[in-house]
Design a protein around this motif. Structure first.
Motif, short mmCIF file in Angstrom:
data_model
loop_
_atom_site.label_atom_id
_atom_site.label_comp_id
_atom_site.label_asym_id
_atom_site.label_seq_id
_atom_site.Cartn_x
_atom_site.Cartn_y
_atom_site.Cartn_z
N VAL A 175 2.12 14.12 -8.86
CA VAL A 175 2.58 15.44 -8.41
C VAL A 175 3.71 15.93 -9.30
CG1 VAL A 175 3.74 16.65 -6.52
CG2 VAL A 175 1.79 15.19 -6.04
N TYR A 176 4.61 15.04 -9.67
CA TYR A 176 5.74 15.42 -10.53
C TYR A 176 5.24 16.00 -11.85
CZ TYR A 176 9.73 15.00 -13.64
OH TYR A 176 10.72 15.25 -14.56
N TYR A 177 4.36 15.25 -12.53
CA TYR A 177 3.88 15.72 -13.82
C TYR A 177 2.98 16.96 -13.68
CZ TYR A 177 5.92 11.84 -16.31
OH TYR A 177 6.82 10.96 -16.86
N GLY A 178 2.23 17.06 -12.60
CA GLY A 178 1.41 18.25 -12.37
C GLY A 178 2.25 19.50 -12.20
N ILE A 179 3.28 19.40 -11.37
CA ILE A 179 4.15 20.57 -11.15
C ILE A 179 4.96 20.87 -12.41
CG2 ILE A 179 6.11 21.43 -9.82
CD1 ILE A 179 5.01 19.94 -7.42
N LYS A 180 5.41 19.82 -13.11
CA LYS A 180 6.19 20.04 -14.33
C LYS A 180 5.34 20.72 -15.39
CE LYS A 180 9.29 17.71 -17.47
NZ LYS A 180 8.68 17.54 -18.77
N LEU A 181 4.07 20.38 -15.47
CA LEU A 181 3.17 21.00 -16.43
C LEU A 181 2.98 22.48 -16.11
CD1 LEU A 181 1.17 20.41 -18.79
CD2 LEU A 181 -0.58 20.17 -17.04
N ILE A 182 2.87 22.80 -14.82
CA ILE A 182 2.65 24.18 -14.41
C ILE A 182 3.93 25.01 -14.53
CG2 ILE A 182 2.09 25.65 -12.44
CD1 ILE A 182 0.18 23.42 -11.52
N SER A 183 5.05 24.47 -14.02
CA SER A 183 6.26 25.29 -13.93
C SER A 183 7.28 25.04 -15.04
CB SER A 183 6.94 25.06 -12.58
OG SER A 183 7.48 23.76 -12.54
N ILE A 199 11.65 18.28 -6.67
CA ILE A 199 11.58 18.67 -5.25
C ILE A 199 10.15 18.57 -4.74
CG2 ILE A 199 11.84 20.62 -3.66
CD1 ILE A 199 14.29 21.45 -5.35
N GLY A 200 9.19 19.01 -5.54
CA GLY A 200 7.78 18.93 -5.15
C GLY A 200 7.31 17.50 -4.98
N SER A 201 7.73 16.62 -5.87
CA SER A 201 7.35 15.21 -5.78
C SER A 201 7.94 14.55 -4.55
CB SER A 201 7.84 14.48 -7.04
OG SER A 201 7.61 13.11 -6.93
N ILE A 202 9.21 14.82 -4.27
CA ILE A 202 9.87 14.25 -3.09
C ILE A 202 9.21 14.77 -1.81
CG2 ILE A 202 12.03 14.22 -1.78
CD1 ILE A 202 13.46 14.25 -4.53
N ALA A 203 8.94 16.06 -1.76
CA ALA A 203 8.32 16.65 -0.57
C ALA A 203 6.92 16.10 -0.34
CB ALA A 203 8.28 18.16 -0.70
N CYS A 204 6.15 15.96 -1.42
CA CYS A 204 4.79 15.44 -1.28
C CYS A 204 4.79 14.00 -0.78
CB CYS A 204 4.07 15.54 -2.62
SG CYS A 204 2.37 14.99 -2.54
N CYS A 205 5.68 13.19 -1.30
CA CYS A 205 5.77 11.79 -0.85
C CYS A 205 6.21 11.70 0.61
CB CYS A 205 6.72 11.01 -1.73
SG CYS A 205 6.06 10.70 -3.38
N LEU A 225 2.25 6.30 -7.26
CA LEU A 225 1.17 7.02 -7.95
C LEU A 225 1.14 8.49 -7.58
CD1 LEU A 225 -1.74 4.40 -7.78
CD2 LEU A 225 -0.28 4.97 -9.73
N LEU A 226 1.23 8.79 -6.31
CA LEU A 226 1.17 10.18 -5.88
C LEU A 226 2.41 10.94 -6.33
CD1 LEU A 226 -0.55 12.15 -4.23
CD2 LEU A 226 0.84 11.56 -2.26
N GLY A 227 3.57 10.34 -6.20
CA GLY A 227 4.80 11.00 -6.62
C GLY A 227 4.82 11.30 -8.11
N THR A 228 4.37 10.34 -8.92
CA THR A 228 4.33 10.55 -10.36
C THR A 228 3.31 11.63 -10.74
OG1 THR A 228 4.93 8.24 -10.70
CG2 THR A 228 4.01 9.41 -12.58
N LYS A 255 0.83 -1.20 0.00
CA LYS A 255 0.00 0.00 0.00
C LYS A 255 0.87 1.25 0.00
CE LYS A 255 -2.10 1.47 3.70
NZ LYS A 255 -2.97 1.62 4.86
N MET A 256 1.90 1.28 0.82
CA MET A 256 2.76 2.45 0.90
C MET A 256 3.53 2.66 -0.40
SD MET A 256 4.19 2.28 4.79
CE MET A 256 5.18 3.74 4.61
N VAL A 257 4.03 1.61 -1.00
CA VAL A 257 4.78 1.73 -2.25
C VAL A 257 3.87 2.20 -3.37
CG1 VAL A 257 6.02 0.41 -4.02
CG2 VAL A 257 6.58 0.09 -1.61
N LEU A 258 2.67 1.63 -3.46
CA LEU A 258 1.73 2.01 -4.51
C LEU A 258 1.33 3.48 -4.38
CD1 LEU A 258 0.11 0.93 -6.91
CD2 LEU A 258 -1.74 0.46 -5.32
#
Length: 73
Positions: free
Chosen positions: A33-41, A49-55, A28-31, A21-24
């Motif tokens: 968030v990564y693509y969401g922030i990359k799309l915006i910025s 950094i955003g993906s690592i912090a969110c995870c 999913l969340l890291g990926t 559960k934790m790995v999944l």
């Protein structure tokens, strides 16, 4: 004065379901968030950094696995 040394053995039991559960959620969340922030910025560094912090925050907020500790003296 003689120092006494005690050898302790610790067993940590973590259920496989909890690990899956934790790995999944991390993947999913890291990926997402990564693509969401990359799309915006449009910055790889900020997205990473955003993906690592969110995870990290999500892992700390989740209820940790139930760990039983058994020690033998």
């Amino acid at each position: 004065m003689r120092l006494l040394r005690h050898n302790h053995v610790f067993f940590y039991v973590i259920r496989g379901k909890t690990v899956k559960k934790m790995v999944l959620i991390d993947f999913l969340l890291g990926t997402g968030v990564y693509y969401g922030i990359k799309l915006i910025s449009s910055s790889l560094i900020i997205a990473s950094i955003g993906s690592i912090a969110c995870c990290a925050v999500t892992t700390r907020k989740m209820n940790g696995p139930k760990i039983r500790v058994t020690s033998f003296s």
